[in-house]
Enzyme design. Sequence first.
Site, mmCIF file in Angstrom:
data_model
loop_
_atom_site.group_PDB
_atom_site.id
_atom_site.type_symbol
_atom_site.label_atom_id
_atom_site.label_comp_id
_atom_site.label_asym_id
_atom_site.label_seq_id
_atom_site.Cartn_x
_atom_site.Cartn_y
_atom_site.Cartn_z
ATOM 1 N N SER A 148 0.865 -1.192 0.000
ATOM 2 C CA SER A 148 0.000 0.000 0.000
ATOM 3 C C SER A 148 0.891 1.227 0.000
ATOM 4 O O SER A 148 2.031 1.167 0.503
ATOM 5 C CB SER A 148 -0.863 -0.001 1.266
ATOM 6 O OG SER A 148 -1.390 1.293 1.504
ATOM 7 N N TYR A 161 -0.664 -0.474 10.257
ATOM 8 C CA TYR A 161 -0.773 -0.841 8.832
ATOM 9 C C TYR A 161 0.460 -0.373 8.054
ATOM 10 O O TYR A 161 1.038 -1.120 7.265
ATOM 11 C CB TYR A 161 -2.056 -0.201 8.290
ATOM 12 C CG TYR A 161 -2.453 -0.619 6.890
ATOM 13 C CD1 TYR A 161 -2.987 -1.880 6.643
ATOM 14 C CD2 TYR A 161 -2.314 0.265 5.819
ATOM 15 C CE1 TYR A 161 -3.373 -2.247 5.358
ATOM 16 C CE2 TYR A 161 -2.699 -0.091 4.537
ATOM 17 C CZ TYR A 161 -3.237 -1.347 4.314
ATOM 18 O OH TYR A 161 -3.611 -1.713 3.035
HETATM 19 P P1 NAP Z 1 -10.731 -7.005 1.581
HETATM 20 O O1 NAP Z 1 -11.745 -6.672 0.560
HETATM 21 O O2 NAP Z 1 -10.966 -6.662 3.001
HETATM 22 O O3 NAP Z 1 -10.392 -8.571 1.464
HETATM 23 C C1 NAP Z 1 -9.415 -9.107 2.300
HETATM 24 C C2 NAP Z 1 -9.116 -10.513 1.862
HETATM 25 O O4 NAP Z 1 -8.055 -11.010 2.680
HETATM 26 C C3 NAP Z 1 -10.282 -11.455 2.050
HETATM 27 O O5 NAP Z 1 -10.254 -12.409 1.021
HETATM 28 C C4 NAP Z 1 -9.962 -12.137 3.398
HETATM 29 O O6 NAP Z 1 -10.500 -13.449 3.528
HETATM 30 C C5 NAP Z 1 -8.470 -12.210 3.303
HETATM 31 N N1 NAP Z 1 -7.796 -12.333 4.584
HETATM 32 C C6 NAP Z 1 -7.767 -11.450 5.613
HETATM 33 N N2 NAP Z 1 -7.010 -11.921 6.609
HETATM 34 C C7 NAP Z 1 -6.540 -13.129 6.198
HETATM 35 C C8 NAP Z 1 -5.716 -14.114 6.779
HETATM 36 N N3 NAP Z 1 -5.204 -13.954 8.008
HETATM 37 N N4 NAP Z 1 -5.457 -15.245 6.064
HETATM 38 C C9 NAP Z 1 -5.961 -15.429 4.828
HETATM 39 N N5 NAP Z 1 -6.754 -14.522 4.228
HETATM 40 C C10 NAP Z 1 -7.040 -13.391 4.915
HETATM 41 O O7 NAP Z 1 -9.314 -6.328 1.236
HETATM 42 P P2 NAP Z 1 -8.776 -5.688 -0.137
HETATM 43 O O8 NAP Z 1 -9.137 -4.253 -0.146
HETATM 44 O O9 NAP Z 1 -9.106 -6.551 -1.285
HETATM 45 O O10 NAP Z 1 -7.201 -5.747 0.177
HETATM 46 C C11 NAP Z 1 -6.337 -6.709 -0.403
HETATM 47 C C12 NAP Z 1 -4.906 -6.249 -0.168
HETATM 48 O O11 NAP Z 1 -4.716 -4.968 -0.769
HETATM 49 C C13 NAP Z 1 -4.548 -6.078 1.306
HETATM 50 O O12 NAP Z 1 -3.236 -6.521 1.533
HETATM 51 C C14 NAP Z 1 -4.654 -4.586 1.515
HETATM 52 O O13 NAP Z 1 -3.833 -4.153 2.566
HETATM 53 C C15 NAP Z 1 -4.189 -4.068 0.176
HETATM 54 N N6 NAP Z 1 -4.654 -2.710 -0.148
HETATM 55 C C16 NAP Z 1 -5.973 -2.399 -0.208
HETATM 56 C C17 NAP Z 1 -6.353 -1.095 -0.516
HETATM 57 C C18 NAP Z 1 -7.799 -0.670 -0.630
HETATM 58 O O14 NAP Z 1 -8.055 0.551 -0.728
HETATM 59 N N7 NAP Z 1 -8.763 -1.565 -0.627
HETATM 60 C C19 NAP Z 1 -5.375 -0.120 -0.739
HETATM 61 C C20 NAP Z 1 -4.041 -0.468 -0.674
HETATM 62 C C21 NAP Z 1 -3.672 -1.772 -0.370
HETATM 63 P P3 NAP Z 1 -12.024 -13.723 4.080
HETATM 64 O O15 NAP Z 1 -12.954 -13.233 3.014
HETATM 65 O O16 NAP Z 1 -12.081 -15.196 4.247
HETATM 66 O O17 NAP Z 1 -12.139 -12.945 5.356
#
Ligand code: NAP
Length: 253
Positions: A148, A161
Amino acid sequence: MSLDTSIQLERPVALVTGASRGIGRAIAFSLAISGYRVIVNYRSNAEQADSLCSEIAAAGGEAVALQGDVAKAADVEAMNAWLTRENIYVDVLVNNAGVLRDNVFVMMSDAQWDEVIDTNLKGVFLMSRAIVRGMIEKRRGKIINVVSISGLVGTPAQANYAASKGGVIAMTRSLAKELARYGITVNCVAPGFVETDMLGEMNERQLTEMLKLVPMKRAAKPEEVANLVQFIASGACSYMTGQTLVIDGGLSV
Ligand code: NAP
């Protein structure tokens, strides 16, 4: 849980952590459509992981769901044991699983700190260590870490984070140097704001204000991040390692 191993020789394998929802889901779908056999890791959302596998199958791809908490060593060991039993070698590991537990620093609890560090940083360590052994044996592989811009620029109320993502960026550089000799590349993609459930966890007023600061005036679609990951996973990206590619609509420029 079983895979038709007869086609393993034909299609490379990608394992995407946290692929039941959001960015991971888009990455898994995109890699499956581009010819990877995809392992859809998830922590708790079996229904969504299974529905993604069905979507991929309907589109002519191959995927299997694999439950496991990346923050737990025993779960990572169990996932790795399954891969070994099934004789599956992972060509591309996408460390995408991540959680957000924002709080102002003085109010941040030990649990908020630990949960974020355990999943976002230790999870990348545990998964990479498990998978990289096979990559070293085969003398090839790609590790792609979803971090991120919080790991690059200061973001208030995200000390946990930011530390976790900054840690992965540093780990990526170290691993890239260590593993280059085995034909393994290690890179990061660093999104700004992306339209997923995670964005919904942020304070709405703060989010509206932050989006105004994005030169492109919008959050990314998960597919836009997936396109970048697909490029890094492809043969077209063969000489880049240790890098962090920012995809944030110009926010951090
Ligand atoms: P999200 O919609 O909250 O989805 C999170 C995913 O991670 C879900 O599939 C969840 O599984 C899984 N997960 C969480 N904890 C886990 C664990 N301990 N073991 C295995 N799986 C786990 O998040 P997202 O926005 O897609 O984010 C994905 C990545 O992008 C993350 O690393 C986040 O930090 C990064 N990111 C996101 C953003 C943003 O704005 N959204 C920006 C920058 C970076 P379940 O469904 O089974 O709970």
